[in-house]
Design a protein around this motif. Structure first.
Motif, PDB file in Angstrom:
ATOM      1  N   LEU A  29     -12.085  62.177   4.940  1.00 46.12           N
ATOM      2  CA  LEU A  29     -11.768  61.139   6.143  1.00 46.12           C
ATOM      3  C   LEU A  29     -10.998  60.106   5.809  1.00 46.12           C
ATOM      4  O   LEU A  29     -10.151  59.942   6.451  1.00 46.12           O
ATOM      5  N   THR A  30     -10.535  60.435   4.042  1.00 45.88           N
ATOM      6  CA  THR A  30      -9.565  58.854   3.368  1.00 45.88           C
ATOM      7  C   THR A  30      -8.430  59.755   4.301  1.00 45.88           C
ATOM      8  O   THR A  30      -7.382  58.953   4.337  1.00 45.88           O
ATOM      9  N   SER A  31      -7.668  60.599   4.532  1.00 45.76           N
ATOM     10  CA  SER A  31      -7.072  61.723   4.924  1.00 45.76           C
ATOM     11  C   SER A  31      -6.463  60.817   6.173  1.00 45.76           C
ATOM     12  O   SER A  31      -5.485  61.118   6.969  1.00 45.76           O
ATOM     13  N   LEU A  90      -6.723  56.599  11.905  1.00 44.96           N
ATOM     14  CA  LEU A  90      -7.655  56.426  12.539  1.00 44.96           C
ATOM     15  C   LEU A  90      -7.744  54.719  13.064  1.00 44.96           C
ATOM     16  O   LEU A  90      -7.855  54.382  14.368  1.00 44.96           O
ATOM     17  N   ALA A  91      -6.713  54.492  12.257  1.00 47.32           N
ATOM     18  CA  ALA A  91      -6.342  53.292  12.325  1.00 47.32           C
ATOM     19  C   ALA A  91      -5.618  52.559  13.554  1.00 47.32           C
ATOM     20  O   ALA A  91      -5.625  51.823  14.358  1.00 47.32           O
ATOM     21  N   GLY A  92      -4.884  54.121  13.930  1.00 51.40           N
ATOM     22  CA  GLY A  92      -3.615  54.063  14.855  1.00 51.40           C
ATOM     23  C   GLY A  92      -4.961  54.000  16.269  1.00 51.40           C
ATOM     24  O   GLY A  92      -4.139  53.497  17.080  1.00 51.40           O
ATOM     25  N   VAL A 109     -20.224  52.763  29.466  1.00 52.41           N
ATOM     26  CA  VAL A 109     -21.544  52.007  28.489  1.00 52.41           C
ATOM     27  C   VAL A 109     -20.290  51.420  27.343  1.00 52.41           C
ATOM     28  O   VAL A 109     -20.984  50.461  26.373  1.00 52.41           O
ATOM     29  N   GLY A 110     -18.840  52.121  27.045  1.00 50.74           N
ATOM     30  CA  GLY A 110     -18.456  51.614  25.850  1.00 50.74           C
ATOM     31  C   GLY A 110     -17.020  52.333  25.067  1.00 50.74           C
ATOM     32  O   GLY A 110     -16.711  53.097  26.189  1.00 50.74           O
ATOM     33  N   THR A 111     -16.664  51.772  24.178  1.00 49.65           N
ATOM     34  CA  THR A 111     -15.761  52.634  24.147  1.00 49.65           C
ATOM     35  C   THR A 111     -15.792  52.787  22.350  1.00 49.65           C
ATOM     36  O   THR A 111     -16.361  51.772  21.521  1.00 49.65           O
ATOM     37  N   ALA A 112     -14.841  53.496  21.541  1.00 50.51           N
ATOM     38  CA  ALA A 112     -15.239  54.059  19.628  1.00 50.51           C
ATOM     39  C   ALA A 112     -13.966  54.790  19.685  1.00 50.51           C
ATOM     40  O   ALA A 112     -13.152  55.080  20.076  1.00 50.51           O
ATOM     41  N   THR A 113     -13.984  54.477  18.375  1.00 48.40           N
ATOM     42  CA  THR A 113     -12.640  55.478  17.324  1.00 48.40           C
ATOM     43  C   THR A 113     -14.206  56.499  16.128  1.00 48.40           C
ATOM     44  O   THR A 113     -14.728  56.292  16.203  1.00 48.40           O
ATOM     45  N   GLY A 114     -13.537  57.882  17.003  1.00 44.24           N
ATOM     46  CA  GLY A 114     -13.959  58.899  15.846  1.00 44.24           C
ATOM     47  C   GLY A 114     -13.390  59.864  15.292  1.00 44.24           C
ATOM     48  O   GLY A 114     -12.139  59.915  15.789  1.00 44.24           O
ATOM     49  N   ILE A 115     -13.909  61.216  15.376  1.00 40.36           N
ATOM     50  CA  ILE A 115     -12.903  62.283  14.773  1.00 40.36           C
ATOM     51  C   ILE A 115     -13.647  63.730  15.484  1.00 40.36           C
ATOM     52  O   ILE A 115     -14.362  64.024  15.663  1.00 40.36           O
ATOM     53  N   ASP A 116     -12.892  63.871  16.050  1.00 43.70           N
ATOM     54  CA  ASP A 116     -13.228  65.619  16.525  1.00 43.70           C
ATOM     55  C   ASP A 116     -13.079  66.527  16.161  1.00 43.70           C
ATOM     56  O   ASP A 116     -13.496  66.667  14.520  1.00 43.70           O
ATOM     57  N   VAL A 135      -9.596  60.432  17.257  1.00 42.49           N
ATOM     58  CA  VAL A 135      -9.622  60.677  19.007  1.00 42.49           C
ATOM     59  C   VAL A 135     -10.514  59.111  19.006  1.00 42.49           C
ATOM     60  O   VAL A 135     -11.142  58.438  18.456  1.00 42.49           O
ATOM     61  N   LEU A 136     -10.255  58.710  20.125  1.00 39.34           N
ATOM     62  CA  LEU A 136     -10.636  57.665  21.204  1.00 39.34           C
ATOM     63  C   LEU A 136     -11.504  58.505  22.077  1.00 39.34           C
ATOM     64  O   LEU A 136     -11.788  59.311  22.967  1.00 39.34           O
TER      65      LEU A 136
END
Length: 330
Positions: free
Chosen positions: A18-20, A25-27, A46-53, A59-60
């Protein structure tokens, strides 16, 4: 619901990995911020978020009510867009009795009052959860949601707060004061139902009976005092009025979601935390989400969710700052 449940298992990211990803994620969060207004105008979103695929890329994520939502792009500014079906997010006050069993019946009258038990405003037949005790100056207060303590902005300072909430009285909805009185409403952050952005649903009560500042015995005990920022994959736990002790992990961060409070009231929340499924049920609103380790450090304040237990929570840092409070330890 199945799409979210299937994808949730892929959100278990390790700390070094995650650190890498922090820069990525910020982008994605920046791209998310630029496109969220238009995405929320798509019917069924109903929403948007940031995550990891599943492949470990930032990913958005677009959250939808159902599988038949159309008009969502697959890529935005070179950022992949994933779609997850969550269903509608709703504020989680009690609408049903909790299931039998468990270590302690969290809907009983319990003195002194621990974290994780049924509470509510005595002017309504409802119940939510006492999240934790907090310290302001030299005084201890009880922390929960606005919609648990302050009747979705309709409450007034000084109204009686009870434990358990009147939905859990025997007979149901009976006024059991003064025996059930926990204290009085002291302060709350108003919820904007007029289209503005909200960051948390929170309120505090001044207790007239002692708080333990810890869960009942058999659960995780006293929360820590170090605020932990949510990150995808962070293991978490909570104790709530309805579902008791549940565990999972943070699935998504920086979420913007619309939450249905009933009665035609809908509110938009930004910078929220979304969990994996199975964390909450109706009546768990107000629960404190903490890290799933011995420290049990605070992460977020639970306030809404979906039919499959996917939870939306307010990062606890801004909540504590709003009330100039720190976590009370038992």
């Amino acid at each position: 619901m199945g799409l979210l449940a299937a994808a949730a298992c892929s959100d278990q990211a390790t700390g070094p990995r995650l650190t890498s990803l922090q820069g990525a994620l910020a982008g994605v969060m920046q791209v998310q911020g630029r496109h969220t207004p238009q995405l929320l105008r798509v019917p069924g979103v109903v929403g948007t978020a940031t995550g990891i695929d599943p492949s470990g890329h930032a990913v958005l994520v677009v959250l939808t009510q159902s599988t038949d939502v159309t008009g969502i792009p697959g890529v935005l500014e070179n950022v992949p867009v994933n779609v997850r079906v969550t269903g509608e997010f709703q504020a989680l006050t009690a609408v049903v009795a909790p299931p039998p069993g468990g270590r302690v019946k969290l809907t009983n009258l319990i003195r002194p009052v621990p974290n994780g038990v049924s509470v509510g405003n005595n002017l309504e037949c409802a119940a939510g959860t006492l999240g934790t005790g907090v310290i302001i100056g030299a005084q201890t207060y009880a922390l929960s949601n606005n919609h648990v303590f302050a009747r979705e902005n309709d409450g007034h300072v000084g109204e009686v707060i009870v434990q358990p909430g009147r939905f859990d009285s025997k007979p149901r909805c009976a006024d059991k004061t003064p025996e059930s009185q926990l204290g009085t409403l002291f302060d709350f952050e108003p919820i904007d139902f007029a289209g503005g952005n909200n960051t948390f649903d929170a309120a505090i009560a001044l207790p007239s009976t002692p708080l333990t500042c810890a869960t009942p015995s058999g659960f995780y005990g006293s929360p820590g005092t170090t605020v932990i920022p949510a990150s995808p994959g962070l293991p978490i736990q909570k104790v709530g009025r309805t579902s008791g002790l549940t565990t999972g992990s943070v699935a998504l961060i920086n979420a913007t979601v619309t939450v249905n409070y009933g009665g035609g009231r809908v509110a938009t929340f930004v910078n929220q935390v979304i969990t994996t499924p199975g964390i909450s049920r109706a009546g768990d609103s107000g629960s404190l989400i903490v890290t799933n380790d011995a420290a049990a450090n605070p992460v977020a304040l639970l306030f809404a969710g979906t039919a499959n237990g996917t939870t939306v929570a307010n990062p606890i840092g801004p909540v504590l700052s709003r009330f100039n409070a720190t976590i009370c330890q038992g």
